[in-house]
Write a protein that holds these residues in place. Sequence first.
Motif, PDB file in Angstrom:
ATOM      1  N   LEU A  72       0.843  -1.193   0.000  1.00 47.62           N
ATOM      2  CA  LEU A  72       0.000   0.000   0.000  1.00 47.62           C
ATOM      3  C   LEU A  72       0.879   1.244   0.000  1.00 47.62           C
ATOM      4  N   LEU A  73       0.496   2.226  -0.817  1.00 48.26           N
ATOM      5  CA  LEU A  73       1.251   3.482  -0.869  1.00 48.26           C
ATOM      6  C   LEU A  73       0.595   4.533   0.018  1.00 48.26           C
ATOM      7  N   LEU A  74       1.376   5.053   0.967  1.00 51.59           N
ATOM      8  CA  LEU A  74       0.889   6.179   1.774  1.00 51.59           C
ATOM      9  C   LEU A  74       1.880   7.334   1.652  1.00 51.59           C
ATOM     10  N   ARG A  75       1.382   8.532   1.869  1.00 48.19           N
ATOM     11  CA  ARG A  75       2.264   9.719   1.823  1.00 48.19           C
ATOM     12  C   ARG A  75       2.169  10.453   3.165  1.00 48.19           C
ATOM     13  N   PRO A  76       2.819   9.885   4.185  1.00 51.94           N
ATOM     14  CA  PRO A  76       2.689  10.476   5.524  1.00 51.94           C
ATOM     15  C   PRO A  76       3.669  11.639   5.717  1.00 51.94           C
ATOM     16  N   ASN A  77       3.561  12.657   4.845  1.00 51.81           N
ATOM     17  CA  ASN A  77       4.549  13.749   4.951  1.00 51.81           C
ATOM     18  C   ASN A  77       4.296  14.660   6.146  1.00 51.81           C
ATOM     19  N   PHE A  78       3.269  14.322   6.929  1.00 51.40           N
ATOM     20  CA  PHE A  78       3.028  15.021   8.196  1.00 51.40           C
ATOM     21  C   PHE A  78       3.894  14.429   9.320  1.00 51.40           C
ATOM     22  N   LEU A  79       4.572  13.312   9.040  1.00 53.70           N
ATOM     23  CA  LEU A  79       5.416  12.682  10.069  1.00 53.70           C
ATOM     24  C   LEU A  79       6.878  13.051   9.867  1.00 53.70           C
ATOM     25  N   LYS A  80       7.536  13.429  10.940  1.00 52.89           N
ATOM     26  CA  LYS A  80       8.985  13.639  10.899  1.00 52.89           C
ATOM     27  C   LYS A  80       9.654  12.270  11.005  1.00 52.89           C
ATOM     28  N   VAL A  81      10.906  12.201  10.548  1.00 56.13           N
ATOM     29  CA  VAL A  81      11.603  10.908  10.544  1.00 56.13           C
ATOM     30  C   VAL A  81      11.584  10.221  11.931  1.00 56.13           C
ATOM     31  N   PRO A  82      11.856  10.938  13.033  1.00 58.55           N
ATOM     32  CA  PRO A  82      11.833  10.231  14.335  1.00 58.55           C
ATOM     33  C   PRO A  82      10.450   9.708  14.735  1.00 58.55           C
ATOM     34  N   GLU A  83       9.418  10.161  14.005  1.00 54.46           N
ATOM     35  CA  GLU A  83       8.057   9.694  14.342  1.00 54.46           C
ATOM     36  C   GLU A  83       7.616   8.524  13.459  1.00 54.46           C
ATOM     37  N   GLN A  84       8.523   8.024  12.627  1.00 54.27           N
ATOM     38  CA  GLN A  84       8.074   7.042  11.628  1.00 54.27           C
ATOM     39  C   GLN A  84       7.503   5.765  12.244  1.00 54.27           C
ATOM     40  N   PHE A  85       7.879   5.476  13.491  1.00 56.04           N
ATOM     41  CA  PHE A  85       7.358   4.262  14.109  1.00 56.04           C
ATOM     42  C   PHE A  85       5.830   4.317  14.267  1.00 56.04           C
ATOM     43  N   LEU A  86       5.280   5.537  14.270  1.00 54.43           N
ATOM     44  CA  LEU A  86       3.821   5.661  14.398  1.00 54.43           C
ATOM     45  C   LEU A  86       3.081   4.946  13.261  1.00 54.43           C
ATOM     46  N   LEU A  87       3.729   4.885  12.111  1.00 54.20           N
ATOM     47  CA  LEU A  87       3.103   4.156  10.994  1.00 54.20           C
ATOM     48  C   LEU A  87       3.054   2.657  11.278  1.00 54.20           C
ATOM     49  N   ASN A  88       4.165   2.136  11.810  1.00 52.42           N
ATOM     50  CA  ASN A  88       4.179   0.716  12.203  1.00 52.42           C
ATOM     51  C   ASN A  88       3.048   0.445  13.188  1.00 52.42           C
ATOM     52  N   ILE A  89       2.888   1.393  14.123  1.00 50.71           N
ATOM     53  CA  ILE A  89       1.857   1.224  15.147  1.00 50.71           C
ATOM     54  C   ILE A  89       0.477   1.181  14.496  1.00 50.71           C
ATOM     55  N   ALA A  90       0.202   2.157  13.633  1.00 43.45           N
ATOM     56  CA  ALA A  90      -1.133   2.223  13.022  1.00 43.45           C
ATOM     57  C   ALA A  90      -1.436   0.960  12.206  1.00 43.45           C
ATOM     58  N   VAL A  91      -0.446   0.510  11.426  1.00 39.32           N
ATOM     59  CA  VAL A  91      -0.712  -0.647  10.550  1.00 39.32           C
ATOM     60  C   VAL A  91      -0.824  -1.926  11.371  1.00 39.32           C
ATOM     61  N   SER A  92       0.056  -2.104  12.352  1.00 38.88           N
ATOM     62  CA  SER A  92      -0.053  -3.364  13.100  1.00 38.88           C
ATOM     63  C   SER A  92      -1.302  -3.404  13.969  1.00 38.88           C
ATOM     64  N   VAL A  93      -1.697  -2.259  14.521  1.00 35.93           N
ATOM     65  CA  VAL A  93      -2.954  -2.261  15.302  1.00 35.93           C
ATOM     66  C   VAL A  93      -4.136  -2.528  14.361  1.00 35.93           C
ATOM     67  N   ALA A  94      -4.111  -1.944  13.157  1.00 36.53           N
ATOM     68  CA  ALA A  94      -5.213  -2.162  12.202  1.00 36.53           C
ATOM     69  C   ALA A  94      -5.354  -3.654  11.871  1.00 36.53           C
ATOM     70  N   LEU A  95      -4.231  -4.320  11.593  1.00 37.36           N
ATOM     71  CA  LEU A  95      -4.298  -5.757  11.258  1.00 37.36           C
ATOM     72  C   LEU A  95      -4.814  -6.551  12.458  1.00 37.36           C
ATOM     73  N   ASN A  96      -4.302  -6.190  13.623  1.00 35.06           N
ATOM     74  CA  ASN A  96      -4.719  -6.880  14.829  1.00 35.06           C
ATOM     75  C   ASN A  96      -6.229  -6.746  15.045  1.00 35.06           C
ATOM     76  N   GLU A  97      -6.736  -5.522  14.845  1.00 33.78           N
ATOM     77  CA  GLU A  97      -8.175  -5.273  15.064  1.00 33.78           C
ATOM     78  C   GLU A  97      -9.033  -6.076  14.081  1.00 33.78           C
ATOM     79  N   VAL A  98      -8.607  -6.118  12.826  1.00 34.54           N
ATOM     80  CA  VAL A  98      -9.403  -6.874  11.840  1.00 34.54           C
ATOM     81  C   VAL A  98      -9.393  -8.363  12.190  1.00 34.54           C
ATOM     82  N   LEU A  99      -8.200  -8.876  12.508  1.00 34.64           N
ATOM     83  CA  LEU A  99      -8.115 -10.311  12.808  1.00 34.64           C
ATOM     84  C   LEU A  99      -8.869 -10.685  14.084  1.00 34.64           C
ATOM     85  N   LEU A 100      -8.989  -9.712  14.991  1.00 37.24           N
ATOM     86  CA  LEU A 100      -9.732  -9.963  16.246  1.00 37.24           C
ATOM     87  C   LEU A 100     -11.167 -10.413  15.995  1.00 37.24           C
ATOM     88  N   LYS A 101     -11.735  -9.927  14.868  1.00 43.52           N
ATOM     89  CA  LYS A 101     -13.124 -10.320  14.562  1.00 43.52           C
ATOM     90  C   LYS A 101     -13.204 -11.810  14.229  1.00 43.52           C
TER      91      LYS A 101
END
Length: 257
Positions: A72-101
């Motif tokens: 998937l292509l995202l353009r998170p240009n609102f994130l500074k480099v030290p904040e890039q882990f937030l993307l990992n957080i969002a994607v892994s929580v999203a997968l976790n939430e879907v699989l929880l169902k």
Amino acid sequence: MQNNTFSTLFVGQNLIKLSAVDSTNNYLKNLASNSEPLAEGTVIMADHQFAGRGQMNNEWIAEAGKNLTFSLLLRPNFLKVPEQFLLNIAVSVALNEVLLKYLPSGLSIKWPNDIYVENKKIGGILIENVIVGSNIKHSIIGIGLNINQSDFTGELKSKSVSLSQILQQDVNLMALLKEICTQIEQLYLKLRAGKYTNLKELYVSKLYRLNEVARYAANGKVFEGIIEGISNEGLLKIKPIDGETVEFGFKEVAFIN
Ligand code: BTN
């Protein structure tokens, strides 16, 4: 843009399905670097990857036509480099939430972003960011989920599991992709709105081995410790049972069974 029935604003609206490709991450990376602007939210999915890539230069092996392998292509240009882990957080929580169902118990996120059921891996994420100056220009989010594969060979046999192995029935791949795109979009929009405190707490609460005494290896030594959470940059905080909390980067610590 290809038409599809996803009821998202942008994630998955441009969906390109390939029957075979080396790696959907490579394909999307090439497409995104072409001069033609590519829509944010573009998804490349493949029935078969003949050179699928995982983290730390590992291969990602998935039986053709049975699993979800997409980027998937995202353009998170609102994130500074030290904040890039937030993307990992969002994607892994999203997968976790879907699989929880589908799997109400046993799911967790093995830091930094493996999706686990009990002690086996059901999915992985490979995020490749293109950085310009101090911001992320675009991000290729590669996701591999074991869905309808009925068995695994070699060393994957003891380490991997699929959704259908647990449910004892197959799951519709396109329906699942649609749910995942919807959930990723929701959490990504939260990130974009700067609302990530809860997301971070949610991520930590789902961590594999959180607050449990377990064994780890670092600097050539095995030690017992307890995962306490993550730092602002996404480093893993482990408190050795006989010492002070230490923060580890991705390749600095290994989980021992
Ligand atoms: C890992 O756990 O090591 C990450 C695995 C990521 C695999 C996916 S499958 C789709 C995308 N294309 C790739 O080549 N890799 C990612």
